[in-house]
Design a protein around this motif. Structure first.
Motif, PDB file in Angstrom:
ATOM      1  N   GLN A 104      -2.450  -7.050  -6.770  1.00  0.00           N
ATOM      2  CA  GLN A 104      -3.883  -6.789  -6.605  1.00  0.00           C
ATOM      3  C   GLN A 104      -4.149  -5.298  -6.424  1.00  0.00           C
ATOM      4  O   GLN A 104      -5.065  -4.739  -7.039  1.00  0.00           O
ATOM      5  N   LEU A 105      -3.352  -4.639  -5.595  1.00  0.00           N
ATOM      6  CA  LEU A 105      -3.508  -3.201  -5.397  1.00  0.00           C
ATOM      7  C   LEU A 105      -3.177  -2.427  -6.670  1.00  0.00           C
ATOM      8  O   LEU A 105      -3.828  -1.438  -6.994  1.00  0.00           O
ATOM      9  N   TYR A 106      -2.161  -2.872  -7.374  1.00  0.00           N
ATOM     10  CA  TYR A 106      -1.737  -2.231  -8.624  1.00  0.00           C
ATOM     11  C   TYR A 106      -2.899  -2.196  -9.618  1.00  0.00           C
ATOM     12  O   TYR A 106      -3.198  -1.160 -10.197  1.00  0.00           O
ATOM     13  N   MET A 107      -3.561  -3.322  -9.779  1.00  0.00           N
ATOM     14  CA  MET A 107      -4.697  -3.376 -10.706  1.00  0.00           C
ATOM     15  C   MET A 107      -5.896  -2.597 -10.169  1.00  0.00           C
ATOM     16  O   MET A 107      -6.577  -1.902 -10.915  1.00  0.00           O
ATOM     17  N   ALA A 152       0.829  -1.209   0.000  1.00  0.00           N
ATOM     18  CA  ALA A 152       0.000   0.000   0.000  1.00  0.00           C
ATOM     19  C   ALA A 152       0.863   1.258   0.000  1.00  0.00           C
ATOM     20  O   ALA A 152       0.551   2.240  -0.685  1.00  0.00           O
ATOM     21  N   ASN A 153       1.956   1.243   0.745  1.00  0.00           N
ATOM     22  CA  ASN A 153       2.857   2.384   0.798  1.00  0.00           C
ATOM     23  C   ASN A 153       3.510   2.633  -0.563  1.00  0.00           C
ATOM     24  O   ASN A 153       3.622   3.774  -1.011  1.00  0.00           O
ATOM     25  N   ILE A 154       3.915   1.575  -1.225  1.00  0.00           N
ATOM     26  CA  ILE A 154       4.544   1.726  -2.540  1.00  0.00           C
ATOM     27  C   ILE A 154       3.528   2.191  -3.572  1.00  0.00           C
ATOM     28  O   ILE A 154       3.822   3.066  -4.397  1.00  0.00           O
ATOM     29  N   ILE A 155       2.323   1.654  -3.534  1.00  0.00           N
ATOM     30  CA  ILE A 155       1.276   2.080  -4.471  1.00  0.00           C
ATOM     31  C   ILE A 155       0.967   3.559  -4.279  1.00  0.00           C
ATOM     32  O   ILE A 155       0.790   4.303  -5.247  1.00  0.00           O
ATOM     33  N   GLN A 156       0.933   4.019  -3.035  1.00  0.00           N
ATOM     34  CA  GLN A 156       0.679   5.439  -2.759  1.00  0.00           C
ATOM     35  C   GLN A 156       1.744   6.310  -3.427  1.00  0.00           C
ATOM     36  O   GLN A 156       1.430   7.315  -4.060  1.00  0.00           O
ATOM     37  N   GLU A 157       3.006   5.930  -3.287  1.00  0.00           N
ATOM     38  CA  GLU A 157       4.085   6.688  -3.919  1.00  0.00           C
ATOM     39  C   GLU A 157       4.000   6.604  -5.442  1.00  0.00           C
ATOM     40  O   GLU A 157       4.215   7.597  -6.144  1.00  0.00           O
ATOM     41  N   MET A 158       3.659   5.438  -5.956  1.00  0.00           N
ATOM     42  CA  MET A 158       3.562   5.281  -7.405  1.00  0.00           C
ATOM     43  C   MET A 158       2.446   6.127  -7.997  1.00  0.00           C
ATOM     44  O   MET A 158       2.562   6.633  -9.117  1.00  0.00           O
ATOM     45  N   LYS A 159       1.353   6.300  -7.271  1.00  0.00           N
ATOM     46  CA  LYS A 159       0.274   7.170  -7.746  1.00  0.00           C
ATOM     47  C   LYS A 159       0.762   8.605  -7.891  1.00  0.00           C
ATOM     48  O   LYS A 159       0.445   9.277  -8.880  1.00  0.00           O
TER      49      LYS A 159
END
Length: 72
Positions: A44-47, A7-14
């Motif tokens: 799953q979060l990425y998609m 979740a932390n990485i997805i937040q940064e990637m957004k």
């Protein structure tokens, strides 16, 4: 070893996606595939967050095989 949460990485990637509009990216992490549940959650979060860009990673084959049970 301390690993960031998916979740932390997805937040940064957004943030990076909105700022730089990247077309693809690559993980430079030899241990990325050591933890299969972590990779599954990340994907799953990425998609779920609507990412469509392909991503690549360098992984050590033995770390992936260690989490698989194809030999049994």
């Amino acid at each position: 070893m301390r690993k960031r949460s998916p979740a932390n990485i997805i937040q940064e990637m957004k943030l990076l996606r909105d700022r730089y509009h990247f077309a693809s990216f690559m993980f430079h992490d030899d241990c990325l595939t050591e933890n299969r549940p972590w990779v599954t959650e990340f994907c799953q979060l990425y998609m779920a967050e609507g990412f469509t860009q392909p991503f690549f990673c360098r992984a050590v084959p033995t770390s992936w095989c260690a989490t698989r049970t194809w030999w049994s």
